[in-house]
Design a protein around this motif. Sequence first.
Motif, mmCIF file in Angstrom:
data_model
loop_
_atom_site.group_PDB
_atom_site.id
_atom_site.type_symbol
_atom_site.label_atom_id
_atom_site.label_comp_id
_atom_site.label_asym_id
_atom_site.label_seq_id
_atom_site.Cartn_x
_atom_site.Cartn_y
_atom_site.Cartn_z
ATOM 1 N N HIS A 1 0.854 -1.200 0.000
ATOM 2 C CA HIS A 1 0.000 0.000 0.000
ATOM 3 C C HIS A 1 0.877 1.233 0.000
ATOM 4 N N HIS B 1 1.197 3.955 1.973
ATOM 5 C CA HIS B 1 1.613 4.773 3.118
ATOM 6 C C HIS B 1 3.125 4.976 3.095
ATOM 7 N N ASP C 1 5.529 4.840 5.143
ATOM 8 C CA ASP C 1 6.461 3.859 5.735
ATOM 9 C C ASP C 1 6.654 2.634 4.837
ATOM 10 N N HIS C 2 5.895 2.535 3.734
ATOM 11 C CA HIS C 2 6.047 1.399 2.813
ATOM 12 C C HIS C 2 6.559 1.801 1.425
ATOM 13 N N HIS D 1 -7.175 -2.375 6.134
ATOM 14 C CA HIS D 1 -6.221 -1.568 6.918
ATOM 15 C C HIS D 1 -6.985 -0.320 7.337
ATOM 16 N N ASP E 1 0.139 -4.357 7.951
ATOM 17 C CA ASP E 1 -0.824 -3.249 8.033
ATOM 18 C C ASP E 1 -2.262 -3.719 7.868
#
Length: 260
Positions: A75, A77, A79-80, A157, A175
Amino acid sequence: MKLRFLGTGTSTGVPALLCDCPVCRSDDPRDRRSRTSALLTTPDGKNLLIDCGPDFRTQALDAHSPKIDALIITHHHYDHVGGIDDLRPYCHHRTSADGDMPVYGSRDVIDDIHRRLPYCFGDNLYPGVPTFDLHEIIPGKQFTAAGTKVMPIAVRHGEATICGFHIGSLGYITDCSTLPDESLTALHGIDTLVINALRMKPHRSHMNLEQALTVIRDVNPRRAWLIHMSHDIGLHSQTDISLPQGVNLAYDGLVIEIPD
Ligand SMILES: [Zn+2]
Ligand SMILES: [Zn+2]
């Protein structure tokens, strides 16, 4: 197959900035959790990078700059996906026969990459920018990345639906707050389940430890590893020994073998 946990921490990483709790002050390297990502080596020796967060560069250096044949993304976000620009040297090492670095993600992910890295697309690119070959994936529709079959699985999520991955005998779910029934069913029979467990208390968009253990009991894999943990999961040395047989906290740099 072989899976290296590049990072096992939640979006803040552990230690968290400005925190002096016992976990964030711990000297145990297993309590240092960079943002969640993993590298899967397939039976034919290809490497699939699963997510590419802001710690990607140091994670890749710690792993001695492994080759990367494709990136698959759960996904969009930060942090990914926050480390995608750092794939630049990998893009430059590809030959014209290899083509651009293949990246697989849902429509949301592809749109986000265009917004986040507009300078990597279009005509008259600035010299040296990374270049990618983006492929849209849809939960429930198998695709092939670097010669390996990957089944994206729908994962809830919070309010969003994102992708988990079923690859051979591995299930990789990060997540996740809840798993739709058909996704749970799709995971039955796997050998190894990697799943998020943020902390002990409930959270709106992530499973806590108890919820992750409930899914593990339902899927009943041979081995299960927990990822995407915050400092509230406790010290590795204390929480890990409290877990049921066959379930462990993963930690950064851990490499596991998964039957092909
Ligand atoms: Zn997320
Ligand atoms: Zn995350």
